[in-house]
Enzyme design. Structure first.
Site, PDB file in Angstrom:
ATOM      1  N   ASP A 251      84.569  85.853  99.143  1.00  0.00           N
ATOM      2  CA  ASP A 251      85.422  87.045  99.192  1.00  0.00           C
ATOM      3  C   ASP A 251      85.686  87.614  97.802  1.00  0.00           C
ATOM      4  OD1 ASP A 251      85.679  86.978 101.937  1.00  0.00           O
ATOM      5  OD2 ASP A 251      87.374  85.586 101.871  1.00  0.00           O
TER       6      ASP A 251
ATOM      7  N   HIS B 194      69.582  89.719  73.869  1.00  0.00           N
ATOM      8  CA  HIS B 194      70.767  89.829  74.725  1.00  0.00           C
ATOM      9  C   HIS B 194      71.127  88.457  75.308  1.00  0.00           C
ATOM     10  CE1 HIS B 194      70.468  94.485  75.310  1.00  0.00           C
ATOM     11  NE2 HIS B 194      70.820  94.124  74.098  1.00  0.00           N
TER      12      HIS B 194
ATOM     13  N   ASP C  20      77.620  89.607  68.956  1.00  0.00           N
ATOM     14  CA  ASP C  20      77.459  91.033  69.249  1.00  0.00           C
ATOM     15  C   ASP C  20      78.431  91.305  70.392  1.00  0.00           C
ATOM     16  OD1 ASP C  20      76.694  93.546  70.108  1.00  0.00           O
ATOM     17  OD2 ASP C  20      74.544  93.139  70.019  1.00  0.00           O
TER      18      ASP C  20
ATOM     19  N   ASP D 267      80.789  98.566  69.686  1.00  0.00           N
ATOM     20  CA  ASP D 267      79.590  97.713  69.732  1.00  0.00           C
ATOM     21  C   ASP D 267      79.292  97.239  68.311  1.00  0.00           C
ATOM     22  OD1 ASP D 267      77.209  96.471  70.307  1.00  0.00           O
ATOM     23  OD2 ASP D 267      76.083  98.322  70.670  1.00  0.00           O
TER      24      ASP D 267
ATOM     25  N   HIS E  93      63.408  95.935  68.216  1.00  0.00           N
ATOM     26  CA  HIS E  93      64.176  97.022  68.851  1.00  0.00           C
ATOM     27  C   HIS E  93      64.295  98.187  67.886  1.00  0.00           C
ATOM     28  CE1 HIS E  93      67.791  95.712  66.584  1.00  0.00           C
ATOM     29  NE2 HIS E  93      67.479  94.473  66.926  1.00  0.00           N
TER      30      HIS E  93
ATOM     31  N   HIS F 278      71.534 103.165  68.854  1.00  0.00           N
ATOM     32  CA  HIS F 278      71.601 103.984  70.074  1.00  0.00           C
ATOM     33  C   HIS F 278      72.887 104.790  70.041  1.00  0.00           C
ATOM     34  CE1 HIS F 278      74.422 100.843  71.387  1.00  0.00           C
ATOM     35  NE2 HIS F 278      73.545  99.979  70.889  1.00  0.00           N
TER      36      HIS F 278
ATOM     37  N   HIS G 243      75.218 101.766  75.705  1.00  0.00           N
ATOM     38  CA  HIS G 243      73.994 102.522  75.415  1.00  0.00           C
ATOM     39  C   HIS G 243      74.253 103.883  76.039  1.00  0.00           C
ATOM     40  CE1 HIS G 243      71.213  98.777  74.846  1.00  0.00           C
ATOM     41  NE2 HIS G 243      72.233  98.802  74.019  1.00  0.00           N
TER      42      HIS G 243
ATOM     43  N   GLU H 227      71.938  99.045  63.715  1.00  0.00           N
ATOM     44  CA  GLU H 227      71.895  97.605  63.973  1.00  0.00           C
ATOM     45  C   GLU H 227      70.546  96.967  63.659  1.00  0.00           C
ATOM     46  OE1 GLU H 227      71.974  96.609  68.247  1.00  0.00           O
ATOM     47  OE2 GLU H 227      72.522  98.697  68.589  1.00  0.00           O
TER      48      GLU H 227
ATOM     49  N   TYR I  98      64.699  88.432  63.350  1.00  0.00           N
ATOM     50  CA  TYR I  98      64.827  87.338  64.316  1.00  0.00           C
ATOM     51  C   TYR I  98      63.654  86.385  64.149  1.00  0.00           C
ATOM     52  CZ  TYR I  98      67.708  91.103  66.107  1.00  0.00           C
ATOM     53  OH  TYR I  98      68.623  92.125  66.219  1.00  0.00           O
TER      54      TYR I  98
ATOM     55  N   ARG J 216      71.677  89.951  62.914  1.00  0.00           N
ATOM     56  CA  ARG J 216      71.837  91.377  63.221  1.00  0.00           C
ATOM     57  C   ARG J 216      73.170  91.822  62.612  1.00  0.00           C
ATOM     58  NH1 ARG J 216      70.472  91.303  68.137  1.00  0.00           N
ATOM     59  NH2 ARG J 216      72.422  91.130  69.282  1.00  0.00           N
TER      60      ARG J 216
ATOM     61  N   GLU K 150      75.551  95.140  62.816  1.00  0.00           N
ATOM     62  CA  GLU K 150      75.660  96.383  63.599  1.00  0.00           C
ATOM     63  C   GLU K 150      76.990  97.080  63.337  1.00  0.00           C
ATOM     64  OE1 GLU K 150      75.605  95.773  67.869  1.00  0.00           O
ATOM     65  OE2 GLU K 150      75.125  97.896  68.212  1.00  0.00           O
TER      66      GLU K 150
END
Ligand code: GLY
Ligand code: MN
Ligand code: MN
Length: 456
Positions: free
Chosen positions: A35, A239, A256, A267, A346, A350, A357, A380, A384, A401, A403
């Protein structure tokens, strides 16, 4: 947010549309298990035009010459349901607090739709999102055409209203910027807390919870996206949201995360050493990413293009990859051939806004669009180095990273996240007092936020 902001957005949308009817709808509630439901978040377009955040909502905007009409279809009040899951605005609230000219039970939407569409030249409807709903709307249009002998007709044109909204949402208004500033300030507090709370041996999830704890107690009701807290080689998964590994001494930790406030998203990414001090190699790699972050931010100004900002950051990252021994060759040709992609896969960033995004075009007629005052873009860059045979041995397990969220201003830019340290010395100074957060955590008082729609 003041009701007038939503009214002004509707006015701008109506001015931009041609005569016809526009329909916006909320996302459904998503069941999770048993539920239990996933926390509800309505559709950004619907919210930005109405301030209404309940499920089972349709907003209809009608334009015919100088005539305008704003209709909300909402869940009616229901004392029993409200006992279980909370208050509803109901039809009365839609009229009184949300400025609708007319409001009805959402269960009546398809009964009332033929009358709304009759003899209208066009329908604005976002398509591709909820095909059963779109199918029912199409059937209603088709049924109207079958009534031609009675003088009825449905719209001949269906237009996706995002053709208007994407441009509207790309340029942020003062009230959007104010919310983004607050969302960024809350997010900065979350990151500072993490830098002062981390210690080797902690679990990634525990550290992510510190970040989110700060978000919540500073007035954010939810994260803009699942927090990424990645130690060591986990940072090479862009991610990574498992957040369940132990943070080891000597790891870099990449977080991040972003607080959402009033449906606006921050972000931020920062990378810092779990033990408070960068190793020499970590520092070398980090400073290349920082240099790329600085170069791309410096490129942000009105008139330049998204592609140029990307190239400014990319060039520095590739120089870094050569310096670090991960790539061999001339920077220019390494950029052209895409040889850097195993280490930077990447784009530079953005659009940022109601969605992390955010919507908006990046290219028009194949050309990267120029930046304009009021746009907000993330910058960003990252490097890596996965724990994989193809990665130079000494670099394996380093993922970085950095950002920031950047507002394009009249003459240049404003970094909305510049209160958060990113220079090595500044991060190490903040972290010198590691453990301090656990001792110093005190309740904070946040201003009580009124519900959207309530005038204040
Ligand atoms: N947090 C997702 C991104 O940075 O794009
Ligand atoms: Mn991010
Ligand atoms: Mn981002």
């Amino acid at each position: 947010m003041a009701r007038t902001v939503f009214a002004e957005r509707r006015r701008r949308f109506l001015n931009a549309m041609d005569d016809g009817v526009a329909v916006f709808k909320s996302w459904p509630v998503h069941p999770r298990n048993g539920d239990v439901e996933h926390p509800y978040r309505t559709d950004s377009d619907l919210f930005l035009l109405t301030g209404f955040d309940e499920p089972e909502t349709m907003a209809v905007l009608v334009k015919r010459g100088d005539q305008r009409n704003y209709i909300l279809f909402v869940r009616p009040r229901d004392p029993e349901m409200e006992t279980w899951v909370g208050k509803r605005a109901g039809i009365e609230g839609a009229l009184k607090d949300f400025g609708a000219d007319e409001a009805y039970d959402s269960a009546q939407f398809f009964d009332r739709l033929p009358a709304l569409l009759t003899n209208q030249p066009r329908l604005y409807l976002e398509f591709g999102l909820d095909t059963p709903f779109e199918g029912r709307v199409s059937l209603a249009i088709e049924a109207l055409k079958g009534e031609a002998r009675k003088g009825l007709c449905g719209p001949w044109q269906i237009i996706d209203p995002r053709s208007i909204l994407w441009d509207m949402r790309l340029i942020k208004g003062d009230e959007d910027v104010a919310l983004l500033e607050d969302a960024c300030a809350i997010t900065v507090a979350g990151f500072k807390a993490a830098m002062q709370a981390v210690t080797p041996g902690m679990n990634e999830g525990e550290l992510a919870a510190v970040v989110e704890f700060e978000f919540r107690r500073r007035g954010s009701h939810r994260v803009a996206f699942e927090t990424i807290c990645a130690a060591g080689a986990n940072a090479a998964t862009l991610h990574y949201i498992r957040n369940d590994a132990t943070i080891a001494d000597g790891d870099l930790v990449l977080i991040d995360a972003g607080a959402e406030l009033g449906m606006m998203s921050a972000d931020i990414s920062r990378t810092f050493p779990a033990n408070g001090v960068f190793s020499l190699l970590q520092r070398r790699a980090y400073e290349w990413v920082l240099k790329a972050n600085d170069a791309a931010i410096a490129a942000v100004k009105p008139g330049t293009t998204y592609a140029k900002v990307h190239e400014a950051g990319l060039k520095v990252l590739v120089e870094g990859l050569v310096d670090l021994g991960a790539l061999k060759g001339k920077v220019k040709s390494l950029v052209e051939t895409g040889a850097y992609r195993p280490y930077f896969m990447h784009r530079i960033g953005h659009w940022l806004g109601a969605d992390v995004h955010d919507v908006g075009p990046y290219f028009v007629d194949g050309a990267s669009i120029p930046l304009r005052q009021g746009m907000v873009i993330t910058i960003e860059p990252g490097l890596y180095f996965a724990d994989a045979p193809a990665t130079p041995k000494e670099l394996r397990g380093i993922g970085i990273r950095i950002e920031d969220d950047v507002l394009v201003t009249h003459k240049g830019r404003r970094v909305l996240t510049d209160a958060l340290p990113k220079a090595v010395a500044d991060i190490e100074a903040l972290m010198a007092d590691r453990g301090a957060w656990w001792k110093a955590v005190q309740p904070v008082t946040v201003p009580v936020r009124k519900k959207p729609g309530k005038k204040h």
